[in-house]
Scaffold this motif. Structure first.
Motif, PDB file in Angstrom:
ATOM      1  N   GLU A   1     -21.574  18.550 -10.584  1.00  7.18           N
ATOM      2  CA  GLU A   1     -21.009  17.286 -10.937  1.00  7.18           C
ATOM      3  C   GLU A   1     -19.486  17.251 -10.666  1.00  7.18           C
ATOM      4  O   GLU A   1     -18.841  16.264 -10.037  1.00  7.18           O
ATOM      5  CB  GLU A   1     -21.189  16.896 -12.401  1.00  7.18           C
ATOM      6  CG  GLU A   1     -22.675  16.670 -12.732  1.00  7.18           C
ATOM      7  CD  GLU A   1     -23.517  18.174 -13.012  1.00  7.18           C
ATOM      8  OE1 GLU A   1     -22.950  19.262 -12.750  1.00  7.18           O
ATOM      9  OE2 GLU A   1     -24.625  18.055 -13.258  1.00  7.18           O
ATOM     10  N   THR A   2     -18.750  18.299 -10.867  1.00 11.49           N
ATOM     11  CA  THR A   2     -17.213  18.590 -10.419  1.00 11.49           C
ATOM     12  C   THR A   2     -17.074  18.288  -8.902  1.00 11.49           C
ATOM     13  O   THR A   2     -16.276  17.504  -8.336  1.00 11.49           O
ATOM     14  CB  THR A   2     -16.705  19.648 -10.825  1.00 11.49           C
ATOM     15  OG1 THR A   2     -16.870  19.933 -12.192  1.00 11.49           O
ATOM     16  CG2 THR A   2     -15.459  19.996 -10.336  1.00 11.49           C
TER      17      THR A   2
ATOM     18  N   GLY B   1      -9.917   8.109   1.965  1.00 16.52           N
ATOM     19  CA  GLY B   1     -10.509   8.331   3.334  1.00 16.52           C
ATOM     20  C   GLY B   1     -10.482   9.639   3.741  1.00 16.52           C
ATOM     21  O   GLY B   1     -10.251   9.814   4.922  1.00 16.52           O
ATOM     22  N   VAL B   2     -11.010  10.499   2.840  1.00 15.60           N
ATOM     23  CA  VAL B   2     -10.718  12.196   3.108  1.00 15.60           C
ATOM     24  C   VAL B   2     -12.103  12.621   2.905  1.00 15.60           C
ATOM     25  O   VAL B   2     -12.962  12.235   1.883  1.00 15.60           O
ATOM     26  CB  VAL B   2      -9.953  12.965   2.133  1.00 15.60           C
ATOM     27  CG1 VAL B   2      -9.910  14.425   2.421  1.00 15.60           C
ATOM     28  CG2 VAL B   2      -8.258  12.292   2.237  1.00 15.60           C
TER      29      VAL B   2
ATOM     30  N   ILE C   1     -14.948  15.268  -7.100  1.00 11.29           N
ATOM     31  CA  ILE C   1     -14.078  15.258  -5.945  1.00 11.29           C
ATOM     32  C   ILE C   1     -14.314  14.690  -4.839  1.00 11.29           C
ATOM     33  O   ILE C   1     -13.511  14.055  -4.179  1.00 11.29           O
ATOM     34  CB  ILE C   1     -13.950  16.896  -5.745  1.00 11.29           C
ATOM     35  CG1 ILE C   1     -13.492  17.506  -6.913  1.00 11.29           C
ATOM     36  CG2 ILE C   1     -12.839  16.984  -4.863  1.00 11.29           C
ATOM     37  CD1 ILE C   1     -12.028  16.954  -7.585  1.00 11.29           C
ATOM     38  N   GLU C   2     -15.500  14.551  -4.351  1.00 11.52           N
ATOM     39  CA  GLU C   2     -16.172  13.876  -3.242  1.00 11.52           C
ATOM     40  C   GLU C   2     -15.617  12.424  -3.392  1.00 11.52           C
ATOM     41  O   GLU C   2     -15.151  11.775  -2.482  1.00 11.52           O
ATOM     42  CB  GLU C   2     -17.574  14.172  -3.006  1.00 11.52           C
ATOM     43  CG  GLU C   2     -18.016  13.742  -1.564  1.00 11.52           C
ATOM     44  CD  GLU C   2     -19.411  13.349  -1.171  1.00 11.52           C
ATOM     45  OE1 GLU C   2     -19.879  13.884  -0.222  1.00 11.52           O
ATOM     46  OE2 GLU C   2     -20.278  13.212  -2.316  1.00 11.52           O
ATOM     47  N   ALA C   3     -16.098  11.789  -4.561  1.00 12.95           N
ATOM     48  CA  ALA C   3     -15.842  10.411  -4.709  1.00 12.95           C
ATOM     49  C   ALA C   3     -14.168  10.175  -4.749  1.00 12.95           C
ATOM     50  O   ALA C   3     -14.069   9.133  -4.125  1.00 12.95           O
ATOM     51  CB  ALA C   3     -16.255   9.979  -6.200  1.00 12.95           C
ATOM     52  N   LEU C   4     -13.612  11.180  -5.264  1.00  6.72           N
ATOM     53  CA  LEU C   4     -11.994  10.871  -5.316  1.00  6.72           C
ATOM     54  C   LEU C   4     -11.601  11.031  -3.738  1.00  6.72           C
ATOM     55  O   LEU C   4     -10.672  10.240  -3.257  1.00  6.72           O
ATOM     56  CB  LEU C   4     -11.287  12.096  -6.101  1.00  6.72           C
ATOM     57  CG  LEU C   4      -9.674  11.972  -6.050  1.00  6.72           C
ATOM     58  CD1 LEU C   4      -9.274  10.897  -6.464  1.00  6.72           C
ATOM     59  CD2 LEU C   4      -9.238  13.219  -6.490  1.00  6.72           C
ATOM     60  N   CYS C   5     -11.900  11.889  -2.874  1.00  2.73           N
ATOM     61  CA  CYS C   5     -11.827  12.053  -1.555  1.00  2.73           C
ATOM     62  C   CYS C   5     -12.171  10.709  -0.757  1.00  2.73           C
ATOM     63  O   CYS C   5     -11.194  10.108   0.043  1.00  2.73           O
ATOM     64  CB  CYS C   5     -12.414  13.127  -0.908  1.00  2.73           C
ATOM     65  SG  CYS C   5     -11.814  14.840  -1.385  1.00  2.73           S
TER      66      CYS C   5
END
Length: 250
Positions: free
Chosen positions: A81-82, A94-95, A86-90
């Motif tokens: 889940e972490t 645009g990362v 982090i993928e959602a934050l990226c």
């Protein structure tokens, strides 16, 4: 891993303990004064910190300053889940992101033979692959973000359980009057061998494995946290924890 990267790519290092970056600077790497400076400078950032709280803390500072189109590789072992958070934050910045925990330890990193367990989009995986190839031999995409973490957690729990069985086996041998080193050599050339047994058999005294035990205990606890309620993990979990709790306390 960083030294293997340095053989193929320009490298910038940031470490929470400045002295940890010094050996890399001596070999030609640039040293960022802050994680934000690292994020702004790099097209590919590999992150390896201890736990979920560390990952979330560092990424909260790192990701917002990374360049659109760059990539974050999460090498820490954390909850799936972490990795998804982090993928959602990226994505907001645009990362691209790949969770990419590794197996092989320092010897595998030095030899460039690590196993890299990846979760993320096919596009992110292919973008990361050239860097991963600098330190990895088997590089596998297992699914979307978090899949790499799931595989690493299962792998590490099994490793810990094998070490617990090794401990029990060597104690049984000693109780039966078999010299420990002789039994260890025999098993390592027989059908009872495993990598976990090899590792445990060469530890000269329990206190020397305290740090490793704490890391494996963390990962075994992660397995308990992510398994479905109806999944019986008692054999792996109990075998691992009976060994790890004792070793971590030494």
């Amino acid at each position: 891993m960083a030294l293997r990267m340095l053989q193929r790519f320009p490298l910038t290092i940031w470490a929470r303990r400045p002295e940890a970056a010094r050996p890399f600077a001596e070999k030609g790497a640039s040293v960022a004064g802050a994680v934000e400076q690292l994020g702004a400078a790099c097209d590919h950032v590999g992150l390896c910190v201890v736990d979920d709280a560390d990952v979330l803390d560092v990424c909260g500072k790192l990701v917002p300053v990374m360049k659109p189109g760059s990539l974050l590789a999460l090498h820490s072992t954390v909850l799936p889940e972490t990795a998804m958070r982090i993928e959602a934050l990226c994505a907001q910045h645009g990362v691209r992101m790949v969770d990419a925990p590794v197996s092989g330890g320092a010897p595998g990193a030095e030899a460039g033979t690590m196993t890299v367990m990846c979760g993320g989009s096919p596009e992110a995986f292919e973008q990361a692959r050239p860097v991963f190839e600098s330190f990895g031999r088997l590089i596998v995409r297992l699914g979307e973000a978090g899949a790499g973490q799931k595989a690493k957690i299962v792998n590490n729990a099994l490793m810990a359980a094998n070490m617990g069985l090794a401990q029990a086996a060597l104690r049984a041998g000693e109780a039966l009057g078999i010299e420990r080193n002789a039994l260890a050599e025999l098993v390592n050339h027989s059908s009872g061998r495993s990598f976990g047994f090899e590792v445990y058999a060469r530890i000269p005294e329990p206190g020397l494995f305290g740090h490793g035990a704490r890391m494996l205990l963390k990962d075994t606890n992660l397995l308990a946290a992510i398994l479905p309620d109806n999944m019986d993990s008692a054999i792996i979990e109990k075998t691992a924890k009976s060994f790890l709790l004792l070793e971590a306390d030494e």
